[in-house]
Motif scaffolding. Structure first.
Motif, PDB file in Angstrom:
ATOM      1  N   PRO A 198       0.813  -1.219   0.000  1.00 26.45           N
ATOM      2  CA  PRO A 198       0.000   0.000   0.000  1.00 26.45           C
ATOM      3  C   PRO A 198       0.849   1.273   0.000  1.00 26.45           C
ATOM      4  O   PRO A 198       0.461   2.283  -0.587  1.00 26.45           O
ATOM      5  N   ALA A 210      -5.496   4.950  -4.753  1.00 26.24           N
ATOM      6  CA  ALA A 210      -6.691   4.346  -4.156  1.00 26.24           C
ATOM      7  C   ALA A 210      -7.662   3.848  -5.223  1.00 26.24           C
ATOM      8  O   ALA A 210      -8.309   2.804  -5.037  1.00 26.24           O
ATOM      9  N   HIS A 247      -5.941   3.730   4.340  1.00 28.73           N
ATOM     10  CA  HIS A 247      -5.959   4.935   3.499  1.00 28.73           C
ATOM     11  C   HIS A 247      -6.608   4.661   2.147  1.00 28.73           C
ATOM     12  O   HIS A 247      -6.977   5.596   1.437  1.00 28.73           O
ATOM     13  N   LEU A 248      -6.714   3.386   1.767  1.00 28.95           N
ATOM     14  CA  LEU A 248      -7.196   3.011   0.435  1.00 28.95           C
ATOM     15  C   LEU A 248      -8.644   2.534   0.444  1.00 28.95           C
ATOM     16  O   LEU A 248      -9.243   2.356  -0.617  1.00 28.95           O
ATOM     17  N   ASP A 249      -9.211   2.287   1.635  1.00 30.22           N
ATOM     18  CA  ASP A 249     -10.575   1.767   1.759  1.00 30.22           C
ATOM     19  C   ASP A 249     -10.758   0.444   1.016  1.00 30.22           C
ATOM     20  O   ASP A 249     -11.800   0.191   0.402  1.00 30.22           O
TER      21      ASP A 249
END
Length: 429
Positions: A198, A210, A247-249
């Motif tokens: 990530p 993302a 942070h990327l969901d």
């Protein structure tokens, strides 16, 4: 520095010998004081000798130092597994195995993905780093120095461009490369897993796009491919969240952990969905030292100390100081080699650009030497070793962090004049 009996194949960044450490400060054998912005290359998010960890380790040493879990289980391993289930922010019950190192976690993740899918192909990314063992090496996204002169490496591995705002590759470009891969080189139904950081560590502290992460998650579900997130360096609070994938969901199927997991003791893990973790045959996973009792005691304490509130506070304060110093340096106009700042939260890098008199890598190499003389220890990264990575402990006291940044600025002033020919030759040998 004389290193008798040590292989020349070990690359030493700083020719000094550290004797003791306290949080973000270390002293060498001559008693010289340094501010440590290396942090064990991401191992010491809680600093050198965190009091709570030291207390837990001392108590554990007096009770049980080790038991090979797959022969004689011990409570510490079970408690770490339970704590990880609560600590890792995924929506499914977590199943895990503990390992000694990040590379070992990577190797076991590959075994798990193969066993679960019956496939062998792997997709990794340019500039990624996943370890130094043979199968892990093949995943790494650059040749030198890791793959050089080793010949064929295990497994069918395909590499894609890493999409990031920090690297000039967007989601559409990376997806087009993936679609081409499936059309030209290998069908999707031969791919066991896709492994990605990530936030790239060795690759220069670059945050994964993302939008691409979401599209990758959907593609893996469509084709039955295991999605592995390698958070060996970015995990355990480095980015201001417990793990950077927040942070990327997007959630991974398997998660690799290590480095700061046990605050300096060797412990790592591969964890994920139970149906994947249970795929290898009985006895297919394990290891003599994996899940050592003393390292487990440290890891339990790490997770107790790393509350969400503390991580947010530590990261925001450190990020603000990094950004303030970086903006001042850039706006001064005195340091033409300074490029963009990469990363997220307290996981930050600074790109060193080429100038008419030297490459970015040469500028950074000169800075590392000058900074050490000024009393701050730094670490390079990036394919060309031209990205400065900033990894002081998250627990660094504000005054110590300020002192480290001031020493770094003094070193920048010393190298702001182009390196001499002699300097350049020395750093490129």
């Amino acid at each position: 520095m004389d290193l008798p009996h040590i292989s020349d194949a070990l690359g030493i960044v700083h020719p000094i010998c550290i004797e003791r450490g306290r949080n973000a400060e270390v002293w060498d054998e001559q008693g010289k004081h340094y501010v440590d912005f290396v942090g064990g290359i991401g191992v010491l998010n809680l600093g050198h000798g965190h009091p709570a960890v030291v207390e837990a380790v001392r108590a554990q040493v007096g009770t049980l130092m080790h038991s090979a879990f797959n022969a004689l289980p011990h409570r510490g391993y079970l408690e770490v597994a339970r704590a990880l289930d609560a600590f890792v922010p995924v929506s499914y019950p977590l199943s895990c195995m503990l390992t000694n190192s990040g590379a070992e976690a990577t190797e076991n993740a590959l075994k798990i993905a193969r066993a679960a899918t019956g496939r062998q192909g792997v997709i990794a990314f340019d500039d990624g780093f996943h370890g130094r063992t043979l199968a892990a090496l093949n995943l790494n996204g650059k040749v030198k120095p890791y793959k050089n002169r080793l010949g064929a490496l295990p497994g069918a591995v395909h590499h894609l461009p890493f999409p990031s705002r920090d690297g000039g590759v967007d989601a559409d470009t990376a997806m087009a490369a993936l679609e081409r891969l499936f059309e030209v080189e290998v069908p999707a139904d031969e791919i066991a897993c896709i492994i990605v950081e990530p936030v790239q560590g060795e690759g220069g502290f670059r945050l994964l796009c993302a939008d691409f992460a979401a599209r990758l998650r959907a593609l893996c579900e469509t084709h039955g491919i295991v999605l592995i997130f390698d958070e060996i360096q970015s995990g355990f609070g480095r980015t201001g969240k417990r793990f950077a994938f927040s942070h990327l969901d997007v959630e991974p199927d398997l998660l690799l952990m290590g480095k700061s997991m046990a605050a300096g003791l060797p412990l790592a893990a591969v964890a994920g969905k139970a149906e994947l973790m249970n795929a290898p045959p009985k006895g297919g996973l394990g290891g003599t030292y994996s899940g050592n009792a003393v390292a487990c005691a440290a890891a339990r304490t790490v997770m107790e100390v790393m509350s969400e509130e503390r991580l947010t506070d530590w990261s925001e304060r450190q990020e603000a100081r990094f950004m303030e110093a970086y903006r001042d340096w850039r706006s001064s106009g005195r340091y033409p080699m300074l490029g963009e700042m990469t990363g997220v939260g307290a996981m930050r890098g600074i790109v060193f650009e080429d100038t008419p008199g030297a490459t970015g890598a040469e500028h950074l190499a000169a800075l590392l030497d000058a900074a050490r003389e000024e009393g701050v220890l730094l670490m390079p990264s990036g394919r060309r070793r031209n990205v400065l990575r900033l990894l002081p402990p998250l627990t660094t006291e504000p005054e110590v962090l300020g002192e480290g940044l001031a020493r770094l600025e003094s070193a920048l002033r010393r190298v702001s004049i182009e390196p001499t020919t002699t300097d350049t030759e020395r750093h490129t040998r």
